[in-house]
Design a protein around this motif. Structure first.
Motif, PDB file in Angstrom:
ATOM      1  N   LEU A  99       0.874  -1.117  -0.106  1.00 40.46           N
ATOM      2  CA  LEU A  99      -0.090   0.080  -0.144  1.00 40.46           C
ATOM      3  C   LEU A  99       0.828   1.284  -0.093  1.00 40.46           C
ATOM      4  O   LEU A  99       0.614   2.270  -0.714  1.00 40.46           O
ATOM      5  CB  LEU A  99      -0.793  -0.079   1.358  1.00 40.46           C
ATOM      6  CG  LEU A  99      -1.847   1.208   1.401  1.00 40.46           C
ATOM      7  CD1 LEU A  99      -2.547   1.438   0.231  1.00 40.46           C
ATOM      8  CD2 LEU A  99      -2.758   0.938   2.651  1.00 40.46           C
ATOM      9  N   ALA A 100       1.891   1.282   0.682  1.00 40.17           N
ATOM     10  CA  ALA A 100       2.856   2.470   0.889  1.00 40.17           C
ATOM     11  C   ALA A 100       3.356   2.503  -0.580  1.00 40.17           C
ATOM     12  O   ALA A 100       3.537   3.674  -0.904  1.00 40.17           O
ATOM     13  CB  ALA A 100       3.812   2.111   1.642  1.00 40.17           C
ATOM     14  N   ARG A 101       4.072   1.637  -1.174  1.00 43.29           N
ATOM     15  CA  ARG A 101       4.634   1.746  -2.792  1.00 43.29           C
ATOM     16  C   ARG A 101       3.463   2.477  -3.589  1.00 43.29           C
ATOM     17  O   ARG A 101       3.659   3.118  -4.593  1.00 43.29           O
ATOM     18  CB  ARG A 101       5.055   0.424  -2.945  1.00 43.29           C
ATOM     19  CG  ARG A 101       6.470   0.114  -2.116  1.00 43.29           C
ATOM     20  CD  ARG A 101       7.040  -1.194  -2.747  1.00 43.29           C
ATOM     21  NE  ARG A 101       8.093  -1.682  -1.676  1.00 43.29           N
ATOM     22  CZ  ARG A 101       9.268  -0.826  -1.714  1.00 43.29           C
ATOM     23  NH1 ARG A 101       9.718   0.010  -2.349  1.00 43.29           N
ATOM     24  NH2 ARG A 101      10.123  -1.521  -0.737  1.00 43.29           N
ATOM     25  N   LEU A 102       2.148   1.686  -3.342  1.00 44.13           N
ATOM     26  CA  LEU A 102       1.207   2.340  -4.303  1.00 44.13           C
ATOM     27  C   LEU A 102       1.011   3.982  -4.072  1.00 44.13           C
ATOM     28  O   LEU A 102       0.840   4.649  -5.012  1.00 44.13           O
ATOM     29  CB  LEU A 102      -0.287   1.515  -4.084  1.00 44.13           C
ATOM     30  CG  LEU A 102      -1.544   2.133  -4.832  1.00 44.13           C
ATOM     31  CD1 LEU A 102      -1.201   1.954  -6.323  1.00 44.13           C
ATOM     32  CD2 LEU A 102      -2.699   1.202  -4.424  1.00 44.13           C
ATOM     33  N   ASP A 127      12.816   0.900   5.177  1.00 42.33           N
ATOM     34  CA  ASP A 127      13.290   1.733   6.040  1.00 42.33           C
ATOM     35  C   ASP A 127      13.068   3.054   5.435  1.00 42.33           C
ATOM     36  O   ASP A 127      12.994   4.392   6.124  1.00 42.33           O
ATOM     37  CB  ASP A 127      14.652   1.652   6.462  1.00 42.33           C
ATOM     38  CG  ASP A 127      14.717   0.404   7.602  1.00 42.33           C
ATOM     39  OD1 ASP A 127      13.637   0.170   7.954  1.00 42.33           O
ATOM     40  OD2 ASP A 127      15.876  -0.129   7.734  1.00 42.33           O
ATOM     41  N   ALA A 128      13.353   3.340   4.094  1.00 45.11           N
ATOM     42  CA  ALA A 128      13.246   4.471   3.371  1.00 45.11           C
ATOM     43  C   ALA A 128      11.906   5.000   2.913  1.00 45.11           C
ATOM     44  O   ALA A 128      11.855   6.110   2.479  1.00 45.11           O
ATOM     45  CB  ALA A 128      14.174   4.443   2.214  1.00 45.11           C
ATOM     46  N   LEU A 129      10.745   4.362   3.303  1.00 46.56           N
ATOM     47  CA  LEU A 129       9.687   5.064   2.797  1.00 46.56           C
ATOM     48  C   LEU A 129       8.965   6.085   3.718  1.00 46.56           C
ATOM     49  O   LEU A 129       9.267   5.899   4.970  1.00 46.56           O
ATOM     50  CB  LEU A 129       8.315   3.544   3.198  1.00 46.56           C
ATOM     51  CG  LEU A 129       8.581   2.491   2.120  1.00 46.56           C
ATOM     52  CD1 LEU A 129       7.832   1.249   2.540  1.00 46.56           C
ATOM     53  CD2 LEU A 129       8.267   2.979   0.851  1.00 46.56           C
ATOM     54  N   PRO A 130       8.649   6.994   3.119  1.00 47.22           N
ATOM     55  CA  PRO A 130       8.315   8.232   4.118  1.00 47.22           C
ATOM     56  C   PRO A 130       7.096   7.965   4.920  1.00 47.22           C
ATOM     57  O   PRO A 130       6.377   6.956   4.844  1.00 47.22           O
ATOM     58  CB  PRO A 130       7.863   9.255   2.950  1.00 47.22           C
ATOM     59  CG  PRO A 130       7.547   8.475   1.661  1.00 47.22           C
ATOM     60  CD  PRO A 130       8.360   7.103   1.761  1.00 47.22           C
ATOM     61  N   LEU A 131       6.777   8.926   5.957  1.00 44.46           N
ATOM     62  CA  LEU A 131       6.045   8.675   6.844  1.00 44.46           C
ATOM     63  C   LEU A 131       4.542   8.622   6.398  1.00 44.46           C
ATOM     64  O   LEU A 131       3.765   7.568   6.924  1.00 44.46           O
ATOM     65  CB  LEU A 131       5.984   9.669   8.039  1.00 44.46           C
ATOM     66  CG  LEU A 131       7.532  10.044   8.872  1.00 44.46           C
ATOM     67  CD1 LEU A 131       7.091  11.029   9.703  1.00 44.46           C
ATOM     68  CD2 LEU A 131       7.658   8.534   9.613  1.00 44.46           C
ATOM     69  N   TRP A 132       4.171   9.484   5.581  1.00 45.62           N
ATOM     70  CA  TRP A 132       2.941   9.754   5.213  1.00 45.62           C
ATOM     71  C   TRP A 132       2.303   8.719   4.296  1.00 45.62           C
ATOM     72  O   TRP A 132       1.208   8.490   3.939  1.00 45.62           O
ATOM     73  CB  TRP A 132       2.542  10.912   3.987  1.00 45.62           C
ATOM     74  CG  TRP A 132       3.782  10.980   2.910  1.00 45.62           C
ATOM     75  CD1 TRP A 132       4.867  11.347   2.708  1.00 45.62           C
ATOM     76  CD2 TRP A 132       3.158  10.242   1.584  1.00 45.62           C
ATOM     77  NE1 TRP A 132       5.267  11.228   1.585  1.00 45.62           N
ATOM     78  CE2 TRP A 132       4.416  10.653   0.936  1.00 45.62           C
ATOM     79  CE3 TRP A 132       2.121   9.869   1.076  1.00 45.62           C
ATOM     80  CZ2 TRP A 132       4.328  10.349  -0.607  1.00 45.62           C
ATOM     81  CZ3 TRP A 132       2.368   9.499  -0.349  1.00 45.62           C
ATOM     82  CH2 TRP A 132       3.165   9.882  -0.862  1.00 45.62           C
ATOM     83  N   THR A 133       3.147   7.573   4.011  1.00 43.24           N
ATOM     84  CA  THR A 133       2.611   6.335   3.280  1.00 43.24           C
ATOM     85  C   THR A 133       2.151   5.149   4.140  1.00 43.24           C
ATOM     86  O   THR A 133       1.273   4.138   3.726  1.00 43.24           O
ATOM     87  CB  THR A 133       3.759   5.497   2.435  1.00 43.24           C
ATOM     88  OG1 THR A 133       4.973   5.253   3.587  1.00 43.24           O
ATOM     89  CG2 THR A 133       4.327   6.736   1.571  1.00 43.24           C
TER      90      THR A 133
END
Length: 502
Positions: A99-102, A127-133
């Motif tokens: 869902l975060a990558r989408l 680890d590099a995914l931003p908070l808002w995802t």
């Protein structure tokens, strides 16, 4: 797609113009995997169990991209095809990562974060995914930004006890689920046992074309339901609700209906749409329609159309190539009828006589449809022994020994040597089950001079035997006939091997 990235996410808003998106708009995904769920604003699918069944991850992804593009195009009827040709999807090791990558692909506007971090979709780690995802962290983005956190990895690096007091244990649990440290409970999408779906138009439909256009989402949902359940429809009912209760002083019924039937089961909607258009065009519309309901009255198991036994020629579709009976008839005409044979079941208890080979073309052209159908089924899946015996292995069958019949018979029974009253086959055999006594074939007319009995008479005791070299085998011992005993000419019992278990 990496071997561990078996979660896929698609945006829900692309699948329907309604808000919220109905579950029926997501039924198409159940054709590919039973593990489909709705999570926030996305449709998610878990594919680890079905990748091998579809020929690998790359083949499955190509099919899913095509299916989602078709569902998206069907929902966005007002947009050109080029606008919806490129489907969006996110993939990850867990549902939250997919869902975060989408959301990264969508470039969704964020709340407190001034500029989202650019992270490639193929990033090996989360680890590099931003908070808002991640919604659980986005709610506390103001606090986390003051603590110097910009991505998931920054949050995990903070002391857990103090962070739990600031943002709560619920957000940390969602983060653990996103990393796969805790199981994530999901409500899997399930199909109803009976198809009955309503659709609120949101506007009054005054004529047949408007009603048929409004019924398109119902027909698409019906097709997805049929494909996921491997069924085909034979009869359906379309009902419509009148927007007015009274017109010109006359009472109007709340609902009116139309029943459509087909001669052959079908999963395609093109034929059903043509039938609906013809029948709706003959209706007298006394009041506007504001609601539709579609119900499948009768369905049947879907039997896919048999394909050709020969590859299709260049530029020729598989449906235009040779069918099974055409292939049999052509080869029989070219090589002779005896060159192509089928297995025909026979009513006989002797294993070697439970079937016989017969020329295929005359059997298919038989005037008895039942005999031709049975022979066709036997010929299409013929094995060294008659396949009908396997269908007899049912609970409560008349002969419990049918469960021990071997799947393979030797072309001819093989005589076994005997040492110390024990049959030998690459060593001594241990009898594990038996005896199963068989006495059959006394009605055969021909005689046997040596045995003074009909040649087809079988008097045997069957056993399941075993040794480490040959494994489990099916053997029998010929019983000594009473004529031999009375003449005092009895010979040692003869043992034969007749079947094998794999």
């Amino acid at each position: 797609m990496g071997s561990a990235e078996h979660w896929i996410a698609w945006p829900l808003a692309c699948l329907s113009e309604s808000s919220p998106v109905p579950e029926s708009a997501c039924w198409w995904a159940l054709e590919f995997s039973p593990r489909v769920a709705l999570l926030e604003d996305a449709l998610l699918m878990e594919t680890s169990m079905v990748q091998r069944l579809w020929g690998g991850a790359e083949v499955l992804l190509a099919r899913l991209d095509s299916a989602f593009a078709q569902a998206r195009q069907a929902a966005a009827t007002g947009l050109p095809e080029s606008a919806v040709a490129k489907p969006l999807c996110g993939r990850g090791r867990t549902a939250w990562q997919a869902l975060a990558r989408l959301r990264l692909q969508q470039g969704r506007p964020c709340g407190s974060v001034s500029a989202p971090l650019a992270v490639p979709e193929s990033s090996p780690h989360a680890d590099a995914l931003p908070l808002w995802t991640l919604s659980a962290l986005e709610q506390h983005s103001a606090v986390l930004l003051r603590l110097g956190c910009r991505c998931w990895g920054d949050v995990r690096a903070l002391p857990r006890a103090g962070l739990s007091r600031r943002i709560g244990a619920k957000a940390l649990r969602a983060l653990d689920e996103a990393y796969g440290l805790l199981p994530q409970p999901l409500d899997w999408l399930q199909l109803p046992q009976q198809f009955e779906l309503r659709h609120d138009l949101g506007y009054p439909a005054h004529h047949a074309d408007a009603v048929l256009h409004a019924a398109q989402p119902l027909l698409r949902a019906l097709q997805s339901w049929l494909q996921a359940r491997h069924h085909a429809v034979l009869a359906l009912q379309l009902r419509w609700h009148h927007d007015l209760r009274r017109i010109d002083g006359q009472e109007l019924p709340g609902w009116e209906s139309l029943v459509i039937r087909t001669a052959q089961p079908t999963q395609g909607m093109a034929h059903l749409q043509r039938l609906l258009r013809e029948h709706l065009g003959q209706q007298r519309w006394r009041a506007p329609v504001d609601m539709l309901e579609l119900q499948a009255l009768e369905t049947a198991a879907w039997a896919a159309e048999p394909l050709s036994c020969l590859p299709a020629a260049q530029g020729q579709s598989p449906s235009d190539s040779l069918a099974w009976h055409e292939w049999v008839e052509r080869l029989s005409a070219r090589w002779g009828e005896e060159a192509v044979q089928m297995v025909q079941p026979l009513a006989d208890h002797r294993p070697e006589r439970m079937q016989r080979w017969q020329a295929a073309a005359p059997l298919l052209q038989s005037k008895n449809p039942a005999a031709a159908r049975d022979a066709n089924q036997a010929g299409a899946g013929a094995q060294p022994r008659q396949q009908g015996t396997h269908r007899g292995r049912q609970l409560g069958c008349a002969d419990p020994w049918q469960a021990l019949w071997p799947p393979w018979l030797l072309p001819q029974p093989q005589a076994l040597s005997v040492q110390g009253n024990r049959p030998q086959w690459h060593g001594p055999l241990q009898l594990r089950a038996g005896p199963y006594r068989l006495e059959c074939g006394w009605w055969d007319a021909a005689g046997d001079a040596q045995a003074a009995a009909p040649s087809g008479l079988a008097e045997r005791d069957y056993f399941v035997a075993y040794n480490a070299v040959v494994g489990n085998v099916w053997i029998y011992r010929e019983r000594v006939r009473s004529e031999h005993l009375m003449g005092m000419s009895a010979s040692p019992a003869s043992w034969f091997a007749q079947g094998m278990y794999g």
